[in-house]
Design a protein around this motif. Structure first.
Motif, PDB file in Angstrom:
ATOM      1  N   SER A 141      30.560  74.160   7.398  1.00  0.00           N
ATOM      2  CA  SER A 141      29.937  73.659   8.625  1.00  0.00           C
ATOM      3  C   SER A 141      28.893  74.635   9.173  1.00  0.00           C
ATOM      4  O   SER A 141      27.762  74.261   9.439  1.00  0.00           O
ATOM      5  CB  SER A 141      31.040  73.394   9.667  1.00  0.00           C
ATOM      6  OG  SER A 141      30.484  73.089  10.900  1.00  0.00           O
ATOM      7  N   THR A 142      29.276  75.915   9.325  1.00  0.00           N
ATOM      8  CA  THR A 142      28.337  76.850   9.949  1.00  0.00           C
ATOM      9  C   THR A 142      27.239  77.279   8.974  1.00  0.00           C
ATOM     10  O   THR A 142      27.433  77.291   7.756  1.00  0.00           O
ATOM     11  CB  THR A 142      29.058  78.101  10.489  1.00  0.00           C
ATOM     12  OG1 THR A 142      29.731  78.753   9.423  1.00  0.00           O
ATOM     13  CG2 THR A 142      30.065  77.730  11.576  1.00  0.00           C
ATOM     14  N   GLY A 147      25.650  78.744  14.168  1.00  0.00           N
ATOM     15  CA  GLY A 147      27.006  79.282  14.164  1.00  0.00           C
ATOM     16  C   GLY A 147      27.824  78.552  15.212  1.00  0.00           C
ATOM     17  O   GLY A 147      28.365  77.469  14.953  1.00  0.00           O
ATOM     18  N   GLN A 249      34.993  84.469   0.918  1.00  0.00           N
ATOM     19  CA  GLN A 249      33.995  83.756   1.738  1.00  0.00           C
ATOM     20  C   GLN A 249      32.622  83.938   1.099  1.00  0.00           C
ATOM     21  O   GLN A 249      32.366  84.970   0.477  1.00  0.00           O
ATOM     22  CB  GLN A 249      33.964  84.328   3.163  1.00  0.00           C
ATOM     23  CG  GLN A 249      35.196  83.988   3.987  1.00  0.00           C
ATOM     24  CD  GLN A 249      35.202  84.674   5.336  1.00  0.00           C
ATOM     25  OE1 GLN A 249      35.573  85.834   5.426  1.00  0.00           O
ATOM     26  NE2 GLN A 249      34.805  83.977   6.384  1.00  0.00           N
ATOM     27  N   SER A 399      39.361  89.686  12.775  1.00  0.00           N
ATOM     28  CA  SER A 399      38.415  88.646  12.339  1.00  0.00           C
ATOM     29  C   SER A 399      38.744  87.290  12.957  1.00  0.00           C
ATOM     30  O   SER A 399      37.853  86.453  13.155  1.00  0.00           O
ATOM     31  CB  SER A 399      38.445  88.505  10.813  1.00  0.00           C
ATOM     32  OG  SER A 399      38.044  89.699  10.210  1.00  0.00           O
ATOM     33  N   ILE A 402      36.951  85.535  15.899  1.00  0.00           N
ATOM     34  CA  ILE A 402      35.634  84.898  15.677  1.00  0.00           C
ATOM     35  C   ILE A 402      35.781  83.669  14.764  1.00  0.00           C
ATOM     36  O   ILE A 402      35.055  82.684  14.913  1.00  0.00           O
ATOM     37  CB  ILE A 402      34.663  85.940  15.071  1.00  0.00           C
ATOM     38  CG1 ILE A 402      34.385  87.034  16.118  1.00  0.00           C
ATOM     39  CG2 ILE A 402      33.358  85.282  14.628  1.00  0.00           C
ATOM     40  CD1 ILE A 402      33.790  88.297  15.565  1.00  0.00           C
ATOM     41  N   GLU A 403      36.750  83.758  13.874  1.00  0.00           N
ATOM     42  CA  GLU A 403      37.006  82.684  12.903  1.00  0.00           C
ATOM     43  C   GLU A 403      37.319  81.361  13.610  1.00  0.00           C
ATOM     44  O   GLU A 403      38.035  81.339  14.616  1.00  0.00           O
ATOM     45  CB  GLU A 403      38.238  83.143  12.106  1.00  0.00           C
ATOM     46  CG  GLU A 403      38.661  82.291  10.962  1.00  0.00           C
ATOM     47  CD  GLU A 403      39.760  83.016  10.171  1.00  0.00           C
ATOM     48  OE1 GLU A 403      40.248  84.085  10.629  1.00  0.00           O
ATOM     49  OE2 GLU A 403      40.114  82.536   9.090  1.00  0.00           O
ATOM     50  N   ILE A 409      33.207  81.629  23.470  1.00  0.00           N
ATOM     51  CA  ILE A 409      32.564  80.307  23.437  1.00  0.00           C
ATOM     52  C   ILE A 409      33.624  79.221  23.598  1.00  0.00           C
ATOM     53  O   ILE A 409      33.459  78.271  24.376  1.00  0.00           O
ATOM     54  CB  ILE A 409      31.809  80.122  22.094  1.00  0.00           C
ATOM     55  CG1 ILE A 409      30.561  80.986  22.066  1.00  0.00           C
ATOM     56  CG2 ILE A 409      31.448  78.669  21.822  1.00  0.00           C
ATOM     57  CD1 ILE A 409      29.489  80.543  23.038  1.00  0.00           C
TER      58      ILE A 409
HETATM   59  C1  LIG Z   1      37.180  84.903   8.912  1.00  0.00           C
HETATM   60  C2  LIG Z   1      36.196  83.802   9.191  1.00  0.00           C
HETATM   61  C3  LIG Z   1      36.356  82.564   8.566  1.00  0.00           C
HETATM   62  C4  LIG Z   1      35.420  81.541   8.775  1.00  0.00           C
HETATM   63  N1  LIG Z   1      35.558  80.350   8.103  1.00  0.00           N
HETATM   64  C5  LIG Z   1      34.601  79.389   8.209  1.00  0.00           C
HETATM   65  C6  LIG Z   1      34.695  78.176   7.459  1.00  0.00           C
HETATM   66  O1  LIG Z   1      35.667  77.941   6.740  1.00  0.00           O
HETATM   67  N2  LIG Z   1      33.677  77.285   7.542  1.00  0.00           N
HETATM   68  C7  LIG Z   1      32.584  77.511   8.337  1.00  0.00           C
HETATM   69  O2  LIG Z   1      31.715  76.649   8.367  1.00  0.00           O
HETATM   70  N3  LIG Z   1      32.482  78.627   9.079  1.00  0.00           N
HETATM   71  C8  LIG Z   1      33.464  79.580   9.054  1.00  0.00           C
HETATM   72  N4  LIG Z   1      33.372  80.720   9.804  1.00  0.00           N
HETATM   73  C9  LIG Z   1      32.246  80.890  10.709  1.00  0.00           C
HETATM   74  C10 LIG Z   1      32.665  80.865  12.184  1.00  0.00           C
HETATM   75  O3  LIG Z   1      33.001  79.559  12.563  1.00  0.00           O
HETATM   76  C11 LIG Z   1      31.510  81.441  12.997  1.00  0.00           C
HETATM   77  O4  LIG Z   1      31.404  82.810  12.654  1.00  0.00           O
HETATM   78  C12 LIG Z   1      31.717  81.289  14.484  1.00  0.00           C
HETATM   79  O5  LIG Z   1      31.722  79.938  14.856  1.00  0.00           O
HETATM   80  C13 LIG Z   1      30.637  82.026  15.292  1.00  0.00           C
HETATM   81  O6  LIG Z   1      29.356  81.749  14.792  1.00  0.00           O
HETATM   82  P1  LIG Z   1      28.366  82.970  14.449  1.00  0.00           P
HETATM   83  O7  LIG Z   1      29.096  83.926  13.615  1.00  0.00           O
HETATM   84  O8  LIG Z   1      27.097  82.412  13.943  1.00  0.00           O
HETATM   85  O9  LIG Z   1      28.108  83.687  15.848  1.00  0.00           O
HETATM   86  P2  LIG Z   1      27.063  83.219  16.990  1.00  0.00           P
HETATM   87  O10 LIG Z   1      27.240  81.784  17.291  1.00  0.00           O
HETATM   88  O11 LIG Z   1      25.706  83.700  16.640  1.00  0.00           O
HETATM   89  O12 LIG Z   1      27.601  84.054  18.219  1.00  0.00           O
HETATM   90  C14 LIG Z   1      27.266  85.429  18.409  1.00  0.00           C
HETATM   91  C15 LIG Z   1      27.625  85.827  19.853  1.00  0.00           C
HETATM   92  O13 LIG Z   1      26.819  85.065  20.736  1.00  0.00           O
HETATM   93  C16 LIG Z   1      27.609  84.408  21.694  1.00  0.00           C
HETATM   94  N5  LIG Z   1      27.040  83.057  21.914  1.00  0.00           N
HETATM   95  C17 LIG Z   1      26.813  82.092  20.971  1.00  0.00           C
HETATM   96  N6  LIG Z   1      26.369  80.964  21.543  1.00  0.00           N
HETATM   97  C18 LIG Z   1      26.309  81.206  22.863  1.00  0.00           C
HETATM   98  C19 LIG Z   1      25.937  80.408  24.007  1.00  0.00           C
HETATM   99  N7  LIG Z   1      25.563  79.118  23.867  1.00  0.00           N
HETATM  100  N8  LIG Z   1      26.033  80.963  25.236  1.00  0.00           N
HETATM  101  C20 LIG Z   1      26.442  82.259  25.378  1.00  0.00           C
HETATM  102  N9  LIG Z   1      26.800  83.056  24.343  1.00  0.00           N
HETATM  103  C21 LIG Z   1      26.735  82.536  23.111  1.00  0.00           C
HETATM  104  C22 LIG Z   1      29.004  84.322  21.113  1.00  0.00           C
HETATM  105  O14 LIG Z   1      29.967  84.377  22.160  1.00  0.00           O
HETATM  106  C23 LIG Z   1      29.090  85.533  20.183  1.00  0.00           C
HETATM  107  O15 LIG Z   1      29.670  86.634  20.833  1.00  0.00           O
HETATM  108  C24 LIG Z   1      34.317  81.756   9.643  1.00  0.00           C
HETATM  109  C25 LIG Z   1      34.170  82.987  10.276  1.00  0.00           C
HETATM  110  C26 LIG Z   1      35.089  83.996  10.062  1.00  0.00           C
HETATM  111  C27 LIG Z   1      34.883  85.329  10.758  1.00  0.00           C
END
Ligand SMILES: Cc1cc2nc3c(=O)[nH]c(=O)nc-3n(C[C@H](O)[C@H](O)[C@H](O)COP(=O)(O)OP(=O)(O)OC[C@H]3O[C@@H](n4cnc5c(N)ncnc54)[C@H](O)[C@@H]3O)c2cc1C
Length: 429
Positions: A141-142, A147, A249, A399, A402-403, A409
């Protein structure tokens, strides 16, 4: 009726704490999953933790042994569903906790592996069921630029002057065929090993990526089950990371990948509902797994306090240490209670919601982090060394904040949901 006692005896206690009596079947399931967690997941998880990401996914790696041994356990969600609902919830929770107790990363890998199959079964499509059966799956998805934005449901979640990005992967939907270009983020769990993906992305149905209705401007989406051996699909370098190193991953790239339209499980108007259903259902799995990880940390700290001597006696003899262990145990009980309640809501409520599952994930992982942090502290300098297992659990749990959605959020979205419920009449009587 009050049950009178003649003496003060120790309370009934089970591996899952202050538990009301388990049935014979429940105890048998708990026992066999616990043995699997202890004898397979835990040692393999430790081994994988020290390997490079490339070594983890290589043919012959212990990762594949864990996956094969797990398949032998036969923990099919449809089997669990045969029990009465309350019992099914407790069994599912116990299984998830034991797996997380063994190794959180492998528990997540096993959990997400069946995501495409679960979706295929839900839509009742035999061709897709056959395609997913026995395969390692992932939930994609991401994307690098999408994200937290990958899972927005309401207008207020995007700033008034902004809009949800199309992201880095999208589909062009034709009459019989869908063409996919782009990539997922390097975070996709099982991304570097999966054979089939449950894939969410923006889609152009011939009228662009955006549509405007009474809810404002929204991205059109599509959900597909994609076999990952199609021409044009490739993988990025497996991700090197701080925690859950046993969970492979990595990015998945799509270059003009052609998928038959019959592999789609949700088109345009069904996208948000499908995503909401999936997240509501699967999101609670994290709660059980990280209750298990927290329990593992508590148990290690409890044992250490009965071995280590300082201040003229064992650590456990000091009141301050008892206070710290008591605080960990009450948090563990609280985490488990939230984990079970959210699982029950996700499985039994007529109207589930992703943010109901997500708020529980936040609470459980925050409590788990506090427990693991305190356990780490109780180990003193030993906690910081790789000789002791606590530092690994510390990294694994970190981890999880954030996962499956970053915790701030998810909490903000819960607040937005509370406002919507209030405006809809909730709490006003
Ligand atoms: C161990 C692990 C497993 C995962 N497994 C999967 C999976 O199976 N499939 C998949 O698709 N993804 C997966 N992910 C991804 C995970 O869903 C994302 O990392 C998570 O949703 C956050 O997105 P990002 O890392 O892009 O951070 P960002 O969205 O860039 O966020 C960075 C920071 O900005 C802040 N922020 C973001 N948006 C806003 C806003 N609108 N207003 C204010 N602050 C904001 C957040 O609070 C955060 O602190 C996994 C991640 C991890 C760590």
């Amino acid at each position: 009726m009050l049950r009178l006692k003649k003496n003060v005896e120790l309370p009934s206690i089970s591996p899952t704490g202050f538990e009301t009596p388990l049935s014979e079947e429940e105890r048998a399931i708990q026992g066999s999953v616990h043995r699997f967690a202890r004898d397979v997941l835990r040692p393999i998880g430790r081994e994988l933790d020290r390997m490079t990401p490339e070594e983890v996914i290589a043919p012959g790696s212990p990762y594949w042994v864990a996956m094969m041994e797990a398949a032998k356990l036969g923990l099919d969600p449809q089997l669990i569903a045969q029990f009465p609902p309350e019992m099914a919830v407790r069994i599912e929770s116990i299984i998830g906790e034991e797996l997380g107790w063994g190794d959180a990363g492998l528990a997540c890998s096993l959990g997400v592996a069946s995501a495409p199959l679960m979706m295929a079964q839900s839509v009742g499509n035999q061709e897709l069921i056959d395609m997913c059966m026995g395969k390692v799956g992932c939930w994609a998805s991401t994307q690098p630029d999408r994200g937290s934005d990958a899972v927005t449901f309401y207008r207020q979640e995007i700033l008034p002057h902004g809009k949800q990005p199309v992201g880095n992967i999208s589909a062009k939907v034709g009459a019989d065929e869908i063409v996919i270009n782009g990539q997922y983020s390097s975070w996709v769990s099982n991304g570097s090993v999966a054979q089939v993906a449950l894939a969410y992305m923006a889609a152009d149905y011939g009228d662009g990526f955006y549509r405007t209705d009474e809810n404002g401007t929204q991205t059109n989406g599509i959900v597909l089950i994609v076999p990952l051996d199609l021409p044009g699909i490739s993988r990025g370098k497996p991700l090197d990371k701080i925690g859950q190193r046993a969970l492979p991953q990595g990015e998945i790239f799509f270059d003009n990948v052609k998928v038959p339209k019959r592999f789609a499980v949700a088109l345009k108007d069904e996208f948000a509902g499908n995503l909401a259903a999936m997240w509501s259902h699967v999101g609670v799995g994290m709660c059980q797994a990280f209750t298990g990880a927290a329990r593992a940390a508590f148990e290690l700290a409890l044992a250490y306090c009965h071995e280590r001597k300082q201040g003229g006696g064992l650590l456990i003899e000091h009141q301050m240490t008892q206070l710290r262990l008591g605080d960990m145990l009450r948090r563990l009980e609280m985490a488990r209670a939230v984990a079970r309640r959210s699982l029950a809501f996700a499985r039994m409520s007529p109207q589930t919601h992703p943010y109901a599952s997500a708020q529980a994930k936040v609470s459980v992982t925050e409590e788990a982090m506090k427990i693991v942090h305190e356990a780490f502290q109780l180990f003193g300098g030993n906690g910081t060394t790789r000789e002791y297992p606590i530092e690994k659990i510390f990294r694994d749990v970190r981890s999880a904040l954030i996962e499956d959605g970053e915790n701030y959020i998810l909490t903000a979205r819960l607040g937005g949901l509370a406002s919507q419920l209030y405006q809809n009449g909730w709490t006003k009587e």
